[in-house]
Write an enzyme that holds these catalytic residues in place. Structure first.
Site, PDB file in Angstrom:
ATOM      1  N   ARG A  51      -1.874   2.920  -1.349  1.00 28.28           N
ATOM      2  CA  ARG A  51      -1.705   1.905  -2.399  1.00 28.28           C
ATOM      3  C   ARG A  51      -0.734   2.448  -3.453  1.00 28.28           C
ATOM      4  NH1 ARG A  51      -2.723   4.745  -6.093  1.00 28.28           N
ATOM      5  NH2 ARG A  51      -2.425   3.001  -7.530  1.00 28.28           N
ATOM      6  N   GLY A  52      -0.402   1.535  -4.404  1.00 29.87           N
ATOM      7  CA  GLY A  52       0.670   1.845  -5.339  1.00 29.87           C
ATOM      8  C   GLY A  52       1.950   1.306  -4.725  1.00 29.87           C
ATOM      9  N   ALA A  53       2.707   0.547  -5.522  1.00 30.08           N
ATOM     10  CA  ALA A  53       3.839  -0.195  -4.958  1.00 30.08           C
ATOM     11  C   ALA A  53       4.800   0.684  -4.150  1.00 30.08           C
ATOM     12  CB  ALA A  53       4.569  -0.935  -6.086  1.00 30.08           C
ATOM     13  N   ARG A  94      -0.277  -7.546   1.444  1.00 34.56           N
ATOM     14  CA  ARG A  94      -0.477  -7.674  -0.011  1.00 34.56           C
ATOM     15  C   ARG A  94       0.738  -8.414  -0.602  1.00 34.56           C
ATOM     16  NH1 ARG A  94      -2.586  -2.587  -3.231  1.00 34.56           N
ATOM     17  NH2 ARG A  94      -3.478  -4.266  -4.490  1.00 34.56           N
ATOM     18  N   GLN A 203      -9.027   2.854  -9.975  1.00 37.69           N
ATOM     19  CA  GLN A 203      -7.897   3.749  -9.664  1.00 37.69           C
ATOM     20  C   GLN A 203      -7.677   4.762 -10.782  1.00 37.69           C
ATOM     21  OE1 GLN A 203      -7.869   0.420  -9.295  1.00 37.69           O
ATOM     22  NE2 GLN A 203      -6.557  -0.243  -7.643  1.00 37.69           N
ATOM     23  N   ASP A 244       4.297  -3.494 -10.333  1.00 39.44           N
ATOM     24  CA  ASP A 244       4.382  -3.928  -8.940  1.00 39.44           C
ATOM     25  C   ASP A 244       5.528  -4.885  -8.692  1.00 39.44           C
ATOM     26  OD1 ASP A 244       1.437  -3.080  -9.378  1.00 39.44           O
ATOM     27  OD2 ASP A 244       1.773  -3.045  -7.216  1.00 39.44           O
ATOM     28  N   ASN A 254       1.513  -5.784 -13.185  1.00 39.76           N
ATOM     29  CA  ASN A 254       0.895  -4.493 -12.866  1.00 39.76           C
ATOM     30  C   ASN A 254      -0.610  -4.721 -12.777  1.00 39.76           C
ATOM     31  OD1 ASN A 254       1.118  -1.615 -12.409  1.00 39.76           O
ATOM     32  ND2 ASN A 254       0.146  -1.316 -14.387  1.00 39.76           N
ATOM     33  N   LYS A 255      -1.322  -3.674 -12.470  1.00 42.43           N
ATOM     34  CA  LYS A 255      -2.769  -3.751 -12.274  1.00 42.43           C
ATOM     35  C   LYS A 255      -3.455  -4.565 -13.367  1.00 42.43           C
ATOM     36  CE  LYS A 255      -4.605  -2.606  -9.559  1.00 42.43           C
ATOM     37  NZ  LYS A 255      -4.928  -3.563  -8.469  1.00 42.43           N
TER      38      LYS A 255
HETATM   39  O1  MRU Z   1      -3.829  -2.278  -6.338  1.00 34.08           O
HETATM   40  P1  MRU Z   1      -3.050  -0.997  -6.467  1.00 34.08           P
HETATM   41  O2  MRU Z   1      -3.907   0.203  -6.646  1.00 34.08           O
HETATM   42  O3  MRU Z   1      -2.028  -0.844  -5.365  1.00 34.08           O
HETATM   43  O4  MRU Z   1      -2.237  -1.193  -7.823  1.00 34.08           O
HETATM   44  C1  MRU Z   1      -1.360  -0.188  -8.230  1.00 34.08           C
HETATM   45  C2  MRU Z   1      -0.676  -0.475  -9.508  1.00 34.08           C
HETATM   46  O5  MRU Z   1      -0.890  -1.483 -10.132  1.00 34.08           O
HETATM   47  C3  MRU Z   1       0.364   0.511  -9.921  1.00 34.08           C
HETATM   48  O6  MRU Z   1       0.416   0.629 -11.314  1.00 34.08           O
HETATM   49  C4  MRU Z   1       1.729   0.057  -9.408  1.00 34.08           C
HETATM   50  O7  MRU Z   1       1.679  -0.241  -8.052  1.00 34.08           O
HETATM   51  C5  MRU Z   1       2.786   1.081  -9.641  1.00 34.08           C
HETATM   52  S1  MRU Z   1       2.553   2.554  -8.712  1.00 34.08           S
HETATM   53  C6  MRU Z   1       3.842   3.609  -9.078  1.00 34.08           C
END
Ligand code: MRU
Length: 361
Positions: A51-53, A94, A203, A244, A254-255
């Site tokens: 996970r994480g973009a 996703r 997270q 994201d 973002n999250k």
């Molecule tokens: O749902 P996730 O854990 O994939 O969400 C991650 C985030 O929102 C991060 O802040 C974003 O992807 C940037 S990661 C460098």
């Protein structure tokens, strides 16, 4: 052990599988998973094992390479048809993080550019190299963002971060936490990092606090609803978050909870920076209202991390995975090419983030 030494996402030595660190098990267990089937790769992205973009983008690039490498056929037309089938399938895992569709589109462009010149076997090899390039570039991009973010810091600063945009969310270093890794390299030992727990999937607690602690940083965990209190105490000098998808006007998805942090930061006069690899900026989206926000299962809110269910059976649940921070609340957007300051559309153009990029949804 330092989390920076963990490989979040890579290709196996024999090139036959995608190896991901299963982030759903952290911080309790460090376990890698080897994936080679389409359904397993899709599931790993959907379930946030990877996970994480940026990390999702790297996983998708290796994933599509692997699935195509397994195709036993010489006919180019049939190979391209199968490529597109796998691409659409992985892309459906996703919706919000643009890096998923961006990386798949970048791989597809290799196919389009080379299909008339190469054999299927040669094209497979070319796809493998492109996936490696996406990973290598991600590491370099994260370092550049880290360097630029580091220049905004002063010794002893308190940094608030939301979710995890650290090394675990990228191929290495992260985006929002990259400035901290650069500071450590520079010998700074007195930064303090405050990690929002980040309900409902934690997270911040499971990943950011773990990362910062293993790196030897003074890390403090707080529940999301404590951010105002810690800002009011004067402990926070700057906010760094990941993203994201960023719209052409600077609105940033973002999250979930990030926009609330930005509103608080504005109230308390604290600079709020979004750390964004250029691959996350989506010029096809004019403003944040156009960004598709992923909705996730209600169980993540009602029971997932609890020993027992913590909500009445049948209650309605609102569980968007992301929110959009209005550009007016953002002090600056740190890309690998430089820091964009408002007005963001002009700054993006000045930094050469082209308006005609493909690959967005
Ligand atoms: O749902 P996730 O854990 O994939 O969400 C991650 C985030 O929102 C991060 O802040 C974003 O992807 C940037 S990661 C460098």
């Amino acid at each position: 052990m330092n989390a920076l030494s963990l490989d979040t996402v890579r290709l196996s030595e024999d090139g036959a599988s995608l190896i991901i660190l299963d982030q759903t098990l952290l911080p309790g267990e460090i376990r890698y998973r080897e994936l080679s089937k389409a359904e397993d790769i899709w599931e790993a992205i959907y379930a946030l094992r990877v996970r994480g973009a940026p990390a999702i983008g790297v996983a998708a690039a290796y994933g599509i390479y692997l699935l195509c490498a397994q195709l036993d056929m010489e006919d180019m037309e049939a190979f391209c048809t199968q490529f597109r089938k796998h691409k659409d399938y992985l892309n459906s895992a996703r919706p919000t993080a643009v890096n998923l569709s961006w990386a798949l589109r970048r791989m597809e462009r290799v196919l389009e550019d080379e299909r008339d010149r190469l054999t299927v076997a040669e094209l497979k090899e070319r796809l493998r190299r492109e996936a490696h390039a996406i990973r290598d570039e991600d590491i370099a991009i994260s370092r550049s963002i880290g360097q630029l973010g580091f220049e905004l810091l002063r010794p002893g600063d308190g940094i608030l971060t939301h979710c995890n945009a650290g090394t675990l969310a990228t191929a290495k270093y992260g985006t929002a936490l990259a400035p901290v890794y650069i500071a450590l390299e520079q010998g700074w030992k007195d930064l303090r990092v405050f990690c929002d727990e980040t309900r409902p999937l934690l997270q911040g607690a499971r990943l950011s606090a773990f990362e910062m602690q293993t790196a030897g940083v003074d890390a403090t965990l707080l529940c999301d609803n404590m951010a105002s209190s810690i800002m009011a105490r004067g402990d926070i000098n700057i906010v760094f978050v990941g993203c994201d998808r960023v719209a052409a006007n600077g609105d940033a998805a973002n999250k979930i909870g990030t926009s609330g942090v930005a509103i608080l930061a504005r109230h308390y006069g604290i600079p709020f920076y979004v750390c964004a690899p250029s691959s996350t900026i989506d010029p096809a989206i004019t403003h944040g209202g156009e960004i598709v926000i992923e909705e996730r299962p209600p169980e993540e809110v009602t029971e997932l991390w609890y020993r027992q269910r913590m909500a009445p059976e049948g209650v309605k649940v609102y569980n968007p995975a992301f929110d959009v921070t209005d550009h007016s609340l953002i002090t600056g957007i740190i890309t690998e090419r430089g820091i964009a300051y408002p007005p963001f559309d002009q700054a993006f153009r000045r930094l050469g983030l082209t308006p005609d990029r493909e690959g967005s949804q």
